[in-house]
Design an enzyme around this catalytic site. Structure first.
Site, PDB file in Angstrom:
ATOM      1  N   ARG A  99       0.850  -1.189   0.000  1.00  0.00           N
ATOM      2  CA  ARG A  99       0.000   0.000   0.000  1.00  0.00           C
ATOM      3  C   ARG A  99       0.884   1.237   0.000  1.00  0.00           C
ATOM      4  O   ARG A  99       2.105   1.149   0.106  1.00  0.00           O
ATOM      5  CB  ARG A  99      -1.029   0.013   1.145  1.00  0.00           C
ATOM      6  CG  ARG A  99      -0.746  -0.735   2.403  1.00  0.00           C
ATOM      7  CD  ARG A  99       0.347  -0.140   3.240  1.00  0.00           C
ATOM      8  NE  ARG A  99       0.173   1.275   3.417  1.00  0.00           N
ATOM      9  CZ  ARG A  99       1.152   2.118   3.616  1.00  0.00           C
ATOM     10  NH1 ARG A  99       2.411   1.680   3.667  1.00  0.00           N
ATOM     11  NH2 ARG A  99       0.942   3.408   3.784  1.00  0.00           N
ATOM     12  N   GLY A 100       0.231   2.403  -0.131  1.00  0.00           N
ATOM     13  CA  GLY A 100       0.965   3.647  -0.326  1.00  0.00           C
ATOM     14  C   GLY A 100       0.938   3.945  -1.820  1.00  0.00           C
ATOM     15  O   GLY A 100       1.341   3.095  -2.629  1.00  0.00           O
ATOM     16  N   ALA A 101       0.472   5.140  -2.185  1.00  0.00           N
ATOM     17  CA  ALA A 101       0.218   5.443  -3.600  1.00  0.00           C
ATOM     18  C   ALA A 101       1.435   5.165  -4.491  1.00  0.00           C
ATOM     19  O   ALA A 101       1.308   4.471  -5.511  1.00  0.00           O
ATOM     20  CB  ALA A 101      -0.258   6.890  -3.734  1.00  0.00           C
TER      21      ALA A 101
ATOM     22  N   ARG B  35      -7.570  -0.803  -6.807  1.00  0.00           N
ATOM     23  CA  ARG B  35      -7.880   0.302  -5.890  1.00  0.00           C
ATOM     24  C   ARG B  35      -8.179   1.553  -6.707  1.00  0.00           C
ATOM     25  O   ARG B  35      -7.399   1.921  -7.593  1.00  0.00           O
ATOM     26  CB  ARG B  35      -6.722   0.547  -4.894  1.00  0.00           C
ATOM     27  CG  ARG B  35      -6.515  -0.677  -3.978  1.00  0.00           C
ATOM     28  CD  ARG B  35      -5.725  -0.320  -2.740  1.00  0.00           C
ATOM     29  NE  ARG B  35      -6.523   0.445  -1.793  1.00  0.00           N
ATOM     30  CZ  ARG B  35      -6.001   1.069  -0.733  1.00  0.00           C
ATOM     31  NH1 ARG B  35      -4.698   1.045  -0.524  1.00  0.00           N
ATOM     32  NH2 ARG B  35      -6.779   1.735   0.091  1.00  0.00           N
TER      33      ARG B  35
ATOM     34  N   GLN C 158      -2.146   1.891  10.098  1.00  0.00           N
ATOM     35  CA  GLN C 158      -0.868   2.030   9.386  1.00  0.00           C
ATOM     36  C   GLN C 158       0.118   2.894  10.167  1.00  0.00           C
ATOM     37  O   GLN C 158       1.328   2.713  10.056  1.00  0.00           O
ATOM     38  CB  GLN C 158      -1.077   2.647   7.995  1.00  0.00           C
ATOM     39  CG  GLN C 158      -1.774   1.748   6.996  1.00  0.00           C
ATOM     40  CD  GLN C 158      -3.274   1.963   6.976  1.00  0.00           C
ATOM     41  OE1 GLN C 158      -3.855   2.447   7.946  1.00  0.00           O
ATOM     42  NE2 GLN C 158      -3.908   1.599   5.880  1.00  0.00           N
TER      43      GLN C 158
ATOM     44  N   ASP D 271      -2.898  10.595  -2.037  1.00  0.00           N
ATOM     45  CA  ASP D 271      -3.190   9.523  -2.988  1.00  0.00           C
ATOM     46  C   ASP D 271      -3.606  10.079  -4.334  1.00  0.00           C
ATOM     47  O   ASP D 271      -3.526   9.400  -5.348  1.00  0.00           O
ATOM     48  CB  ASP D 271      -4.260   8.593  -2.418  1.00  0.00           C
ATOM     49  CG  ASP D 271      -3.689   7.787  -1.256  1.00  0.00           C
ATOM     50  OD1 ASP D 271      -3.569   8.358  -0.160  1.00  0.00           O
ATOM     51  OD2 ASP D 271      -3.325   6.621  -1.474  1.00  0.00           O
TER      52      ASP D 271
ATOM     53  N   ASN E 149      -6.459  11.857   0.593  1.00  0.00           N
ATOM     54  CA  ASN E 149      -5.441  11.126   1.367  1.00  0.00           C
ATOM     55  C   ASN E 149      -6.200  10.290   2.389  1.00  0.00           C
ATOM     56  O   ASN E 149      -7.417  10.400   2.545  1.00  0.00           O
ATOM     57  CB  ASN E 149      -4.457  12.105   2.022  1.00  0.00           C
ATOM     58  CG  ASN E 149      -3.218  11.411   2.570  1.00  0.00           C
ATOM     59  OD1 ASN E 149      -2.645  10.551   1.905  1.00  0.00           O
ATOM     60  ND2 ASN E 149      -2.833  11.730   3.790  1.00  0.00           N
ATOM     61  N   LYS E 150      -5.472   9.446   3.073  1.00  0.00           N
ATOM     62  CA  LYS E 150      -6.056   8.540   4.074  1.00  0.00           C
ATOM     63  C   LYS E 150      -7.105   9.244   4.929  1.00  0.00           C
ATOM     64  O   LYS E 150      -6.897  10.363   5.385  1.00  0.00           O
ATOM     65  CB  LYS E 150      -4.929   8.028   4.975  1.00  0.00           C
ATOM     66  CG  LYS E 150      -5.350   7.116   6.107  1.00  0.00           C
ATOM     67  CD  LYS E 150      -6.046   5.864   5.653  1.00  0.00           C
ATOM     68  CE  LYS E 150      -5.220   5.118   4.629  1.00  0.00           C
ATOM     69  NZ  LYS E 150      -6.012   4.079   3.919  1.00  0.00           N
TER      70      LYS E 150
END
Lengths: 349, 349
Positions: free
Chosen positions: A44-46, A87, A194, A235, A245-246
């Site tokens: 994960r993580g853009a 995603r 996370q 993201d 973003n998250k």
């Protein structure tokens, strides 16, 4: 610690759902295993998602059943369609797949071997550019950090989220090397933790003083001016500077503004999507309810309740003090700067 | 379901740390067991803490070793000192103990039996007043709720937090009986998940449509105008209308103001502390780090990290649309109204 890498005949990645308890690597030659890993947040993580998608595409065209250029392009097309579904929010995924598609369609390719080489070369270029971008993000961003600063961050934007040292966490890493970081406050980042699981693990390995807080405690940390800046990743960055973003980024941004604490977004230009005019047009993924009702496999909420669990939220540009890209620091109004910075990728989709 | 009650020879209470999995009651004649239950959040919620403290004091003077009025007062004094140490923020605790102290010092008492009766009578009065206050809070508060409303709440302020139907959740219960509640969004309320564990459990038992969210998702719910009002309780209301409430209340209040959604505080007048001029003077309890690093006994955060875990935060009065007490609805500026509403208790401490 290597988040993702290409090995002869396969992709090797760290299963981040096992951290911090277990450092377990997966090696696979099946692009669907990589796609599933993206969907299930093992990767994960853009930026890391973009890199992983590139390598997954490289795996897809290496199947021994593929004999002709046409067969390779057909197989790749199916793989890209599958990977695009993993995603919806991080634009880096689509950006990477567009680059792979373009590489595979080049007129100059003579045969399957050529195509395999071209796709792998493009995937490796995406990775190399991300590593380089992280270095430059770190240097540009660190110039914003005052000596002796305590910093607040949300989610994970470090080496685990990229092929390099990270975006927002890469800035913190660079500023730490410059001796400017007193302490980092980390939002735990519910539901998947996370911050608690990944960012704390990375920061402690780097020897940085770290304090874990629940997400809502960030408001108190800002109210009491316990930090001098907030750093987050993104993201997707819309053309006007709104960001996805998250989930939990938006309230932190609003509180930072209220307490006049700078709020910095750190992301490579591959995160900029000029086709998305504002944050309202960014599709927001909703996650499974069990991520909220259960923690570590154990049910915490009463049975039978509905859940609303968007993975990301939208922070309007008015709450963002600066956007740091590998090309420099953008200040509001962000539109003109983003049009320049994201120019290269603006016609990709 | 009875949160706390007096039985011949003991106090019976529901161990809320076991919910929603197990409805386990504890019966004890030892006031220290009640004090420990307050400290460890088996009993929680500002009004319920006040009621429990009263009953604990009643237990303390019933020890068979006590023979004289002086011995009873000495034993009570020690018990009050112990109980005052259990939790520092909820003023209802100190208010209840002050009332018990005054009852035990009455000149008219002739012997230990009299004192025991007086202390128990006062404890029962505290409970009865709380039950009555909840009914009136519910009616006053429900008058603020528009038909067809979706509502947002934080932490637990229901029957589990009081001797009656609750404060903010009591308003929701009353408004639901009036047919005005479409849905309730519940913040899970990290670290101890009182929203996910307790409020969801109460709302589903009441047959109210309920959606659970992580604490940071509240910002998205407000941003998208998915609710028409926010309702929370309070652990202490300062003379100027600033409140201390469960950590995570303050960011919700700021976001509600930004999106022009009314933010209502619902609390009995026993929560008003006129000796505390502003929120800044309210002592904020810090909780053990394991509440954040572990969930359900399982470690989620990397080993060796520091934690900052205040149990409450301060919401300045400017973010509060109205304070609902059993005596009516106060609007800003709150000072004059609170001085009147809290008059009875204002010289208690």
């Amino acid at each position: 610690m290597v988040t993702i890498a290409w090995e002869e005949g396969g992709v090797r990645f760290l299963d981040q759902t096992r951290l911090p308890h277990e450092e377990r690597y997966v090696v696979t030659s099946d692009y669907r295993v990589v796609g599933k890993a993206i969907r299930e947040l093992q990767i994960r993580g853009a930026p890391a998602i973009g890199v992983a998608a590139g390598f997954a595409a490289a795996l897809a065209v290496r199947s021994p059943e593929i004999a002709t250029l046409d067969e390779a392009r057909t197989a790749l097309s199916a793989a890209l369609a599958y990977l695009e579904q993993t995603r919806p929010t991080a634009v880096n995924l689509f950006r990477a797949l567009d680059r792979i598609r373009a590489a595979a369609l080049a007129q100059s390719l003579n045969g399957v071997g050529d195509l395999r080489d071209a796709v792998l070369r493009e995937a490796q270029a995406i990775m190399e550019e991300d590593i380089q971008a992280c270095v430059r993000l770190g240097l540009h961003g660190a110039s914003l950090i005052l000596p002796g600063s305590a910093l607040l961050t949300h989610c994970n934007t470090g080496a685990l989220a990229t092929a390099g040292q990270g975006t927002a966490l890469g800035v913190i890493t660079t500023a730490h090397r410059q001796g400017k970081v007193r302490r980092v406050y980390v939002d735990e980042t519910r539901p998947l933790l996370q911050g608690a699981r990944l960012t704390v693990w990375e920061l402690l390995r780097l020897g940085i003083e770290t304090t874990l807080i629940t997400d809502s405690t960030a408001a108190t940390v800002l109210q009491r001016h316990m930090v001098q800046a907030v750093l987050v990743g993104a993201d997707r960055i819309a053309a006007n500077g709104d960001i996805a973003n998250k989930v939990g980024t938006y309230p932190v941004a609003v509180l930072a503004a209220r307490h006049e604490i700078p709020f910095y977004v750190v992301a490579p230009t591959s995160t900029i999507d000029l086709r998305t005019p504002t944050g309202e047009s960014i599709p927001i993924e909703e996650r499974d309810s069990a991520e909220v009702t259960h923690i570590g496999g154990v049910r915490v909420a009463a049975e039978g309740v509905r859940v609303f669990s968007p993975a990301f939220d939208i922070t309007p540009n008015e709450f963002i003090s600066a956007i740091v890209t590998e090309n420099g620091i953008l200040r509001p109004p962000f539109g003109p700067g983003l049009a320049g910075a994201g120019g290269k990728g603006s016609s990709d989709r």
